[in-house]
Design an enzyme around this catalytic site. Structure first.
Site: not given
Ligand code: QAP
Ligand code: CO
Length: 173
Positions: A46, A51, A92-93, A134-135, A138
């Site tokens: 997401g 972001q 989270c990215l 979550h998004e 943001h």
């Molecule tokens: C939000 O997050 C989310 O730490 C999206 O080193 C995540 O795509 C909602 C990511 C989980 C619900 C459950 C995170 C990639 C990606 C990192 C993501 C990383 C590389 C996160």
């Molecule tokens: Co995020």
């Protein structure tokens, strides 16, 4: 298409409240394409426009196993469907390398506009429901780290500050 730079906590620009999209035109569709390319490249499930330093209400999501179900939500609005809550470990990215438990609504209805400017509704549960909440956070300047203890948040900030200093010295940011 282009891969955009992802802002990282504690960048103050992540606190900006995004503006609604007025018209879904080619400018908006190009931003959506760039967001998908950036999200798949990361890789992530997401991404909110905030972001990538675009302060308009646009979200891209793909929670499918084989990254074959791109979903875009323009001006999303979440309605709670029942009182059930669910705790999930989130990443989270914009907070790379950290995963924390966050409790959110289990089941929600999302109303949004698609890339053709058409309104639609989607009932969400499980990972998709968590991801949408979550998004949308943001877009309101809110981050996953706002749900954890101040001490944990401080430790994450210190570690990311260090990472950013190192990257600045190496000319990466
Ligand atoms: C939000 O997050 C989310 O730490 C999206 O080193 C995540 O795509 C909602 C990511 C989980 C619900 C459950 C995170 C990639 C990606 C990192 C993501 C990383 C590389 C996160
Ligand atoms: Co995020």
């Amino acid at each position: 298409m282009a891969i955009l730079d992802i802002l990282e906590f504690p960048d103050p620009r992540l606190r900006t409240v995004a503006q609604p999209v007025k018209t879904v035109d080619d400018r908006v569709r190009t931003m959506i394409d760039d967001m998908f390319e950036t999200m798949y490249d990361a890789p992530g499930i997401g991404l909110a426009a905030t972001q990538v330093d675009i302060h308009e209400r646009i979200i891209t999501i793909d929670v499918s196993e084989d990254k074959s179900e791109p979903l875009v939500f323009i001006n999303p609005e979440i309605t709670v469907l029942d009182g059930e809550m669910e705790t999930m470990q989130e990443g989270c990215l914009s907070v790379p390398g950290f995963y924390e438990d966050v409790t959110r609504i289990e089941h929600c209805l999302v109303k949004a506009i698609d890339r053709n400017g058409e309104a639609f509704e989607l009932e969400c549960s499980g990972l998709l429901a968590v991801c949408i909440q979550h998004e949308v956070d943001h877009l309101d300047g809110k981050l996953m780290v706002d749900y954890i203890s101040p001490l944990k948040r401080k430790r994450i900030k210190e570690k990311l500050d260090k990472k950013h200093k190192l990257e600045a010295r190496q000319g990466k940011r």
